[in-house]
Every structure is written in C-alpha cells, then in structure tokens.
Motif scaffolding. Structure first.
Motif, short mmCIF file in Angstrom:
data_model
loop_
_atom_site.label_atom_id
_atom_site.label_comp_id
_atom_site.label_asym_id
_atom_site.label_seq_id
_atom_site.Cartn_x
_atom_site.Cartn_y
_atom_site.Cartn_z
N UNK A 274 0.81 -1.38 -0.03
CA UNK A 274 -0.07 -0.03 0.03
C UNK A 274 0.64 1.08 -0.15
N UNK A 275 2.05 1.13 0.62
CA UNK A 275 2.97 2.45 0.58
C UNK A 275 3.45 2.53 -0.90
N UNK A 283 0.71 10.36 -4.02
CA UNK A 283 0.32 10.88 -2.69
C UNK A 283 1.18 11.74 -2.04
N UNK A 284 1.00 12.76 -1.23
CA UNK A 284 1.83 13.52 -0.55
C UNK A 284 2.73 12.68 0.30
N UNK A 285 4.14 12.69 0.37
CA UNK A 285 4.85 11.87 1.09
C UNK A 285 4.67 12.40 2.50
N UNK A 286 4.70 13.31 2.87
CA UNK A 286 4.45 13.99 4.07
C UNK A 286 3.16 13.42 5.02
N UNK A 316 11.24 13.55 9.24
CA UNK A 316 12.12 14.65 9.01
C UNK A 316 13.03 14.40 7.99
N UNK A 317 13.32 13.31 7.73
CA UNK A 317 14.29 12.80 6.72
C UNK A 317 13.36 13.02 5.43
N UNK A 325 14.24 9.45 -3.13
CA UNK A 325 15.30 8.81 -1.91
C UNK A 325 14.13 8.49 -0.77
N UNK A 326 13.14 9.36 -0.55
CA UNK A 326 12.38 9.51 0.46
C UNK A 326 11.57 8.13 0.63
N UNK A 327 11.50 7.40 -0.48
CA UNK A 327 10.81 6.12 -0.44
C UNK A 327 11.48 5.16 0.67
#
Length: 435
Positions: A274-275, A283-286, A316-317, A325-327
């Motif tokens: 689902x992620x 989708x907004x990652x925040x 925060x990352x 990279x945030x994934x």
C-alpha cells in the motif's frame, strides 16, 4: 452525416458500448436475471437512479442501455460543462413531453458529483414531482457528494471493477466484432497478451479497449496477412498498470486505511504494497509519514517506544530529501511499525483520562505537589513533598492523584514488548509501597 461520422470515428470503447442488457459484461450483483435493475429496465418502469463506481466499470454503458430500451425521452448532460441554462432547457423539454405527449423524460447526468449544492437543489423539485427521472453517474461516494434529498428519492447502485475474465471477454469481442469492433482488421489476440491486458487494466474496461485499439492500429501485418497482438505489443500499448487512486476520493481513504490496518495487523508485506501504491500514484509523502507516526504512537505505543522515534526520524528525512530517496525511510518506518510488538494501552489510557476529566469534578492538586508558594509574610510554606531520588530505588510512596481519586487506573500495560518491563516495575512499586 455528422452523427454517422462521429460514431465511425469514435474510440473503440465508445463504439463497443452495449445497446441491450444481454450485451453487458460483468456487474452481475445488480444485473443478474432476478435483480431489480434489469426488471425495471425491461418493464420501462424506472425511478431515479445513481450509478456509483470507478472509471471504466459501465456507468455510462448502463445509461446508454436504458436509452436504447426506454420509451421515454432520453437526454444527457455532463456536470463538468453544464450550467443552469442547460438544466432549464431540459426541464422545459420535459414539461412539454409530459403535457403535450404524455411522455416521460430521463435525464442522465454524468459526473453528477461535480454539480454544486445549488445546481442539485434546482433539480430536486422536478425529480420529486416526476417531471424528470434522474440517472446520475459518479466516481465518488454519492453519500458524501450528492444532495441528501436527491439520494432519498433515488436508488443507488454501486459498480465494482470488472474481473480479469470480464475484461478478457470484452477484448475478444473487440477484435472479432466486425460491425462495432475491429473484426475487419483480422487481428489475432494471443492468449498471453489477452491475459496480460485483462490483468493490467486493473478492472477498467475502457483502459483495456484503448490499449487493444492502439495495438491493432499500429502493428504491422505478419507474413500470414494477420495482425498478431503479442504480449510484447500489449505491454507497449498499455505502458504501465493503471493504479486506481484519487487523492481526493474514496481510493485515497481506502488505501491509507488499508496501509494503517496492515501496520497495525503486523503485516509488513501488505504495508509495503500500500505504501508503494500511494507513492506510485503521487500521494503526498508528508501525509504518509504523518500516518506512520500516528500508527507508531497509537498502535505500538509503549510496547516499543522506539517506534515513534523511528517514525519521527523518517518524517524529518522525508521533508529534507524528498522523492525518490524518501521512499527508503518511509519503507523502513513502515516495516518497523508493522513488525514492532503492539499495544494501545497509552492510547486507551489518555482517552480514559480525558473521559474522566470531562465527566467528573476536578479536585485540587495535593498540596505537597504544588509549586512552592510564599505566604502573606513572604515566607515559603512547608509542603511535605518527598523527593523520590532521596530514597532507596529512587522511589517513595506518596499521594499523586487528587483526594477522592485513590486507586483510579488509566494505564494498564499489556504483555507485549517493553510493556512487560513496565509491568514488572509497577509490580515492584506496588510491593515497595507496602513496606
């Protein structure tokens, strides 16, 4: 001539629309022989209807079937472009039909959720007195997007994504039907290509039909004179799997709900799925990171206090590095929360405390816990507070809750993870307090 040319040049998905109920594929939960909707269509005794479901599942198709079978005047508008004048024209025509010819009028409104409250309110009296029979189509839940008064006067039918078998049937029809499909092209849809398209369409018939049309029109004939649609051709035409996800609609809430419940249910595989779906759909990652933090505190809690630390660090990352990279920190946090021991004791505890404060008078803070005050003479008064660190084990028994609340319990640690240690410490305190 213009209408004939438009029909001839329209996309395959439009040309292949069924004209009778027997041609409709799928949606047997509402179209089975013994169901209400087919009986009403065949008897031409329709009341106002709302069709609700994802794109490509047959909402407009059912409206077109009704148009071909009813004796009523069938009129169609699209809520994205129609204004009040369009509705006034429909109502005027409906009144003429009823008064002059004794004929009913069916008004089909595509994307009805796009109408604002005022536009929906305008239609209400004409639906109520039978001037028009409303058929609405929407991809959003009508319970949130459509006027409650209109809903109460309408039958609501939910359409589901088509099965792979249903879409395979439509694809076969598309390449063999010489009248409305592409049978005159003499194309051959190979089985593995058909299976691939049926699966990749993700329940959307329109998406599958657009892909097969593109494949037939752009593929060179083989030496045998036939157009062979292979799996490679199919993959090229559909490009990538369509993800059913609307960041402001039901899919958004359903997917984030499944994501949270998967973490709560300790299933890291489902949590990652689902992620990935949310990231892939934009989708907004925040927003995703915030939901992980909430799950870490609500569902993991004190069973693993590090869960909220990991979730906060990931948040925060995410804010600092962004995608792609945030994934990675999002995945790490989701897996950590999913595989951590679970407890909602803290969540239940604060809710119990809030409920107690709401429904009971609040007593004064015990004097020995109050801030040190000075009396009227400027002298600090004796409070009798016992400093825990001055005693063995850094614990001493004294009253902390207000008078009358002795023995009230809000937090009860569970048996998972770190809460076992908390329970052990609380048991020690209980014994130490007896001495």
């Amino acid at each position: 001539m213009r209408e004939q040319n438009q029909t001839k040049e329209s996309p395959l998905a439009a040309r292949l629309r069924p004209e009778t109920l027997s041609e409709v594929v799928g949606q047997q939960h509402i179209l089975g022989e013994d169901k209400l909707l087919p009986r009403a269509i065949r008897a031409d005794k329709l009341t106002s209807l709302i069709f609700y479901g994802p794109p490509g599942t047959g909402k407009t198709t059912l409206a077109q079937v009704i148009a071909h079978t009813t004796s009523a005047e069938f009129m169609q508008i699209n809520a994205t472009s129609a204004g009040k004048k369009d509705m006034e024209a429909v109502v005027a025509k409906a009144k003429d039909n009823a008064g002059m010819y004794g004929k009913r009028t069916i008004l089909f409104i595509d994307e009805i959720h796009r109408f604002n409250k005022g536009q929906q309110d305008y239609l209400l009296p004409f639906v109520e007195d039978g001037t028009v029979i409303l058929i609405g189509a929407t991809t959003e839940s009508p319970y949130f997007e459509v006027n409650g008064a209109l809903l109460s006067r309408s039958l609501i039918f939910e359409l589901f994504p088509l099965s792979a078998d249903d879409i395979a049937t439509l694809l076969e029809r598309a390449v063999t039907d010489e009248k409305k499909g592409m049978g005159s092209y003499h194309a051959v849809l190979e089985e593995d290509a058909k299976a691939f398209l049926a699966d990749a369409a993700n329940g959307d018939a329109r998406n599958a039909l657009n892909a097969i049309e593109l494949g037939v029109l752009t593929t060179e004939r083989s030496e045998d004179g036939l157009i062979h649609i292979t799996k490679e051709v199919a993959a090229e035409c559909i490009q990538k799997r369509v993800v059913k996800y609307d960041k402001t609609g039901d899919n958004h809430y359903d997917t984030i709900s499944a994501f949270i419940k998967s973490m709560r249910g300790s299933d890291p595989q489902a949590a990652l799925y689902y992620l990935a779906k949310m990231i892939y759909a934009g989708e907004d990652i925040k927003f995703i990171a915030r939901r992980i933090m909430i799950c870490a505190s609500e569902d993991v809690g004190m069973a693993d206090p590090n869960a909220i630390v990991v979730a906060a660090a990931a948040t925060e990352i995410v804010e600092r590095v962004g995608l792609p990279e945030a994934r990675i920190p999002l995945a790490e946090a989701a897996v950590y929360v999913a595989t951590a021991p679970k407890s909602n004791a803290s969540y239940l505890g604060i809710d119990a405390a809030l409920d107690y404060v709401k429904n009971n008078p609040t007593g004064p803070v015990p004097r020995h816990l109050q801030n040190i005050h000075a009396d009227s003479h400027g002298m600090e008064r004796e409070q009798g507070y016992l400093y825990a660190h001055d005693f063995p084990g850094h614990y001493v028994k004294q009253q902390y809750l207000p008078d009358g609340m002795e023995g009230v319990t809000f937090f009860t640690p569970g048996e998972n993870g770190y809460e076992k240690q908390i329970q052990s410490y609380m048991d020690w305190i209980k014994e130490a307090g007896k001495e």
